[in-house]
Design an enzyme around this catalytic site. Structure first.
Site, PDB file in Angstrom:
ATOM      1  N   ALA A 250      -1.392   2.340  15.374  1.00 10.27           N
ATOM      2  CA  ALA A 250      -0.488   3.441  14.991  1.00 10.27           C
ATOM      3  C   ALA A 250      -0.644   3.894  13.544  1.00 10.27           C
ATOM      4  O   ALA A 250       0.105   4.763  13.089  1.00 10.27           O
ATOM      5  CB  ALA A 250       0.976   3.089  15.250  1.00 10.27           C
ATOM      6  N   ALA A 251      -1.627   3.376  12.816  1.00  9.68           N
ATOM      7  CA  ALA A 251      -1.814   3.822  11.430  1.00  9.68           C
ATOM      8  C   ALA A 251      -2.192   5.306  11.388  1.00  9.68           C
ATOM      9  O   ALA A 251      -1.646   6.081  10.593  1.00  9.68           O
ATOM     10  CB  ALA A 251      -2.890   2.980  10.750  1.00  9.68           C
ATOM     11  N   GLY A 252      -3.130   5.705  12.253  1.00 10.07           N
ATOM     12  CA  GLY A 252      -3.513   7.110  12.296  1.00 10.07           C
ATOM     13  C   GLY A 252      -2.390   8.005  12.784  1.00 10.07           C
ATOM     14  O   GLY A 252      -2.209   9.124  12.295  1.00 10.07           O
ATOM     15  N   ASP A 253      -1.622   7.514  13.755  1.00  9.36           N
ATOM     16  CA  ASP A 253      -0.486   8.288  14.266  1.00  9.36           C
ATOM     17  C   ASP A 253       0.579   8.450  13.188  1.00  9.36           C
ATOM     18  O   ASP A 253       1.194   9.518  13.060  1.00  9.36           O
ATOM     19  CB  ASP A 253       0.122   7.599  15.484  1.00  9.36           C
ATOM     20  CG  ASP A 253      -0.864   7.504  16.643  1.00  9.36           C
ATOM     21  OD1 ASP A 253      -1.733   8.380  16.750  1.00  9.36           O
ATOM     22  OD2 ASP A 253      -0.763   6.550  17.434  1.00  9.36           O
TER      23      ASP A 253
END
Length: 301
Positions: A250-253
């Site tokens: 979820a880092a990119g999200d």
């Protein structure tokens, strides 16, 4: 406060922590097992909401316990889920995530209800789109639905953000023509453009390809290195905040959802928005799980 509508996926994540990734044909012991709310679309919506955007969602879940739980969790984040369809005879989407001791992950995605809605359901949510500042979509739902959402947005002068993940090498021209901002990681950028993206020079080459396809703003995320942007003749790698990663899920999200909450619709604060989103992502990677790891506005500041 920006108004942000996400057209995307909603999943129940099953997470397994391991010392290292398993090899083909091998059996290893897991260290920890847990479930959490996820799906790229839902993660981006939670990131936008926790950064205090007025956040809406268009998508689908199955008529099952997982779907009910996912909707309840989105409602707790003050996300408008009035246009999330409940699909009979379909299971709510699921992701199966393995995380090793270096914080790297491997994800297997089962679409389920995420692939059971299309342009008609998007049209039903057109008012949400038309009254937004930004509309965000990924590739975990039918491309036809995304094209319809972006076409509605373009007619209403609403800016569109495409996260081309999972990466596809042959994106329809109809989609690219109505995309204002594209945000791939380096692997996805290579899949789409054919250019091996490894540094600022190659990122610039890939950005030129995206511009040739009609996209105004290109942002390529480089994980621990930061995010490269190319817009209106300017380009730069905005460095990441250096933190030890325990789980990069979820880092990119988080980056995309947070950026949509602070970016101006004329893109005049693009670099500042990227820096802010880098900070949010640096907090996410220090925690386990997808949505449980996403920070709130007061933490980012």
């Amino acid at each position: 406060m920006n108004k942000v509508t996400i057209v995307g996926s909603i999943n129940l994540d099953t997470n397994l922590r391991v010392q290292r990734m398993v090899k083909p044909g091998e059996t290893i012991h897991g260290k920890e097992h847990y479930t959490a709310a996820g799906g790229k679309g839902a993660n981006q919506a939670v990131a936008a909401a926790r950064a205090e955007s007025d956040t809406r969602f268009i998508g689908a879940v199955g008529n099952d316990a997982a779907g009910e739980e996912m909707l309840d969790l989105l409602k707790e984040e003050n996300i408008d889920v009035s246009k999330v369809e409940i699909i009979e005879n379909e299971a709510t989407g699921q992701s199966f995530i393995t995380i090793d001791d270096n914080g790297e992950n491997a994800i297997t995605f089962f679409a389920g209800a995420n692939y059971a809605f299309g342009p008609e359901e998007v049209t039903n949510g057109s008012t949400l789109i038309e009254t937004s500042d930004f509309v965000i979509a990924q590739l975990e739902t039918p491309i036809e639905a995304t094209i319809k959402a972006f076409e509605i947005a373009r007619k209403a002068n609403v800016k569109t953000i495409l996260n081309p993940a999972p990466g596809e090498s042959d994106l329809p021209q109809e989609l690219l023509q109505v995309t204002d901002i594209i945000v791939p990681n380096e692997t996805e950028a290579e899949t789409i453009t054919g250019i091996h993206v490894k540094d600022e020079t190659s990122a610039k080459e890939a950005a030129e390809k995206f511009h040739e396809l009609g996209i105004e703003v290109v942002i390529i995320t480089f994980g621990a290195q930061g995010a490269f942007y190319d817009y209106n003749g300017y380009n730069e790698l905005v460095p990441a905040f250096k933190e030890k990663a325990v789980d990069t899920t979820a880092a990119g999200d988080t980056f995309i959802g947070t950026m949509s909450s602070v970016l101006k619709t004329d893109f005049s604060n693009l670099k500042e928005a990227i820096l802010y989103s880098n900070k949010a992502s640096s907090l996410t990677i220090q925690r386990f799980g997808a949505q449980p790891s996403i920070p709130f506005k007061n933490e980012i500041k």
